[in-house]
Design an enzyme around this catalytic site. Structure first.
Site, PDB file in Angstrom:
ATOM      1  N   GLU A  76      34.432   0.212  42.482  1.00  0.00           N
ATOM      2  CA  GLU A  76      35.799   0.450  42.675  1.00  0.00           C
ATOM      3  C   GLU A  76      36.456   1.243  41.962  1.00  0.00           C
ATOM      4  O   GLU A  76      37.307   2.307  42.004  1.00  0.00           O
ATOM      5  CB  GLU A  76      36.494  -0.912  43.324  1.00  0.00           C
ATOM      6  CG  GLU A  76      37.795  -0.707  43.583  1.00  0.00           C
ATOM      7  CD  GLU A  76      38.376  -1.942  44.005  1.00  0.00           C
ATOM      8  OE1 GLU A  76      39.703  -1.794  43.526  1.00  0.00           O
ATOM      9  OE2 GLU A  76      38.088  -2.994  44.077  1.00  0.00           O
TER      10      GLU A  76
ATOM     11  N   THR B  37      41.271  -3.766  42.577  1.00  0.00           N
ATOM     12  CA  THR B  37      41.907  -4.760  43.368  1.00  0.00           C
ATOM     13  C   THR B  37      41.388  -6.298  42.979  1.00  0.00           C
ATOM     14  O   THR B  37      42.255  -7.152  43.632  1.00  0.00           O
ATOM     15  CB  THR B  37      41.911  -4.337  44.960  1.00  0.00           C
ATOM     16  OG1 THR B  37      40.290  -4.175  45.347  1.00  0.00           O
ATOM     17  CG2 THR B  37      42.516  -3.041  45.203  1.00  0.00           C
TER      18      THR B  37
END
Length: 409
Positions: A178, A244
């Site tokens: 990510e 996140t």
């Protein structure tokens, strides 16, 4: 919230009912106290929020849809769809092949791809460079793009920061899929640098204040900054975004540190010209799961069990939190509970799997905290609970327990 169509074998008879009951009892999700399942000789303290999040369920739905809609075609996943070995293994069993490993190394050469091949983009997203390579092969990268919308939210915030001429600090693990994807998108919009923790941030802020030679930036953050990062120009207007799944409290600590540094250098009256408030880039599921874990830490329990993939960042953070309160065991499936006296579990500090004995105390009533990461199917948590029940005599039935659910206040 949308209901996703995912395979029934990921659902569970016990956990699904517990979650549904809590939704009815707490529709606004304001109560983070655990649910207690009292089986008599053993009580489970179940986290208010855990397991599959919106992004994961979305990715699973799209992936299985790709399988159904493309019988006879070659189907590839760009890399692991999520960080759960059981989910990824089932996708492999359905004929899907991985193009890359978790570090972005090619397992299958992109040169072998044909325009009619199906490529699924994982929930973590993908670097811009990778998407360009796939498009150059004529592959449709939009049809089965499972990128989590909350990851895309971070990318959008990065774009806005670039438009206002801010440099971007990314709080994340620089080699995580990510973060690599976010760094790629961020770097296309603004000078960017990745910090792992508050220590990295302190080094960077010392450079902002002139307490450390700015030239050290290129060695200390080697491989973690955009090519165009000019340390003499790009440290005067800063914004913070994140991977996140990082700890919310840690991201906030980093943002506050940067904010205070800019106040120290430029004065509070000039803060808006030098620091962008970006506190909303952590996903809701990460916040809910972490807040629920803080709720678990208030229980009077004997041990904690965390279920999930060992390379799952969000799951690792749950372990970090619970270790502050209980002996905590990070397992992948019920198979890691070897017997009544022995458990195989992952040590997040040494990055090794080890075995522990006598992990279940010989109390009259044993209290066990139970939760899982955002990429772990509820069905696995169900099986873990049943495995523990096998070690206790004269337990109440599941039906009896579910009819008398207790919420710890």
């Amino acid at each position: 919230m949308k209901e996703f169509d995912i395979p029934k074998f990921y659902r569970s008879p016990i956990i699904s009912k517990v979650k549904n009951m809590r939704k009815v009892m707490d529709p606004r999700k304001k109560d983070f106290t655990p649910t207690i399942l009292d089986f008599g000789p053993v009580r489970f303290h179940i986290a208010r929020h855990f397991g599959f999040c919106f992004g994961v369920e979305n990715a699973i739905e799209i992936s299985y849809k790709a399988i159904v809609e493309n019988r006879g075609k070659r189907i590839f996943l760009l890399s692991q769809m999520i960080h759960n070995p059981n989910v990824n293994a089932d996708l492999l069993d359905n004929g899907i092949r991985f193009l890359q490993d978790t570090e972005g190394n090619e397992l299958i050469s992109f040169d072998e791809l044909r325009p009619n091949d199906v490529v699924i983009v994982p929930a973590f997203g993908a670097p811009i460079e990778t998407i360009v390579k796939l498009e150059a092969k004529g592959v449709d990268v939009k049809a089965y793009n499972t990128t989590c919308p909350f990851v895309e939210k971070v990318w959008n915030r990065s774009k806005k920061l670039g438009e206002t001429e801010h440099s971007i600090i990314i709080h994340g693990k620089h080699n995580h899929e990510e973060t690599r994807a976010t760094f790629s998108h961020s770097s296309s919009n603004a000078p960017s640098v990745v910090v792992r923790d508050i220590e990295d941030t302190a080094v960077l802020m010392d450079m902002v204040l002139g307490k450390r030679p700015k030239e050290e930036f290129y060695t200390y953050f080697d491989g973690k900054h955009s090519e165009d990062f000019d340390v003499n120009q790009h440290l005067d207007r800063l914004g913070v975004v994140n991977q996140t799944t990082m700890l919310a409290t840690e991201t906030q600590e980093i943002a506050d540190f940067v904010k205070q540094t800019m106040i120290e250098k430029y004065g509070e009256e000039n803060l808006k010209d030098h620091f962008a408030d970006t506190r909303d880039t952590l996903c809701y599921a990460t916040n809910d799961n972490q807040n629920s874990t803080y709720g678990l830490m208030k229980s009077n329990a004997d041990l904690a069990i965390v279920v999930g993939g060992y390379n799952s960042s969000n799951t690792t953070h749950l372990v970090e939190l619970l270790e502050e309160s209980y002996p905590t065991y990070f397992i992948n499936t019920e198979d890691d509970i070897l017997n009544r006296n022995e458990i195989s579990h992952f040590d997040i500090h040494k990055k090794v799997v080890k075995k522990s004995t006598d992990f279940i105390p010989s109390h009259e009533v044993v209290d066990i905290v139970l939760t899982s990461g955002a990429s772990c199917p509820d069905a696995v948590v169900d099986r873990v609970l049943h495995k523990f029940l096998d070690y206790f005599n004269e337990t109440k039935t599941v039906k009896e327990v579910l009819s008398n659910i207790e919420v710890k206040n």
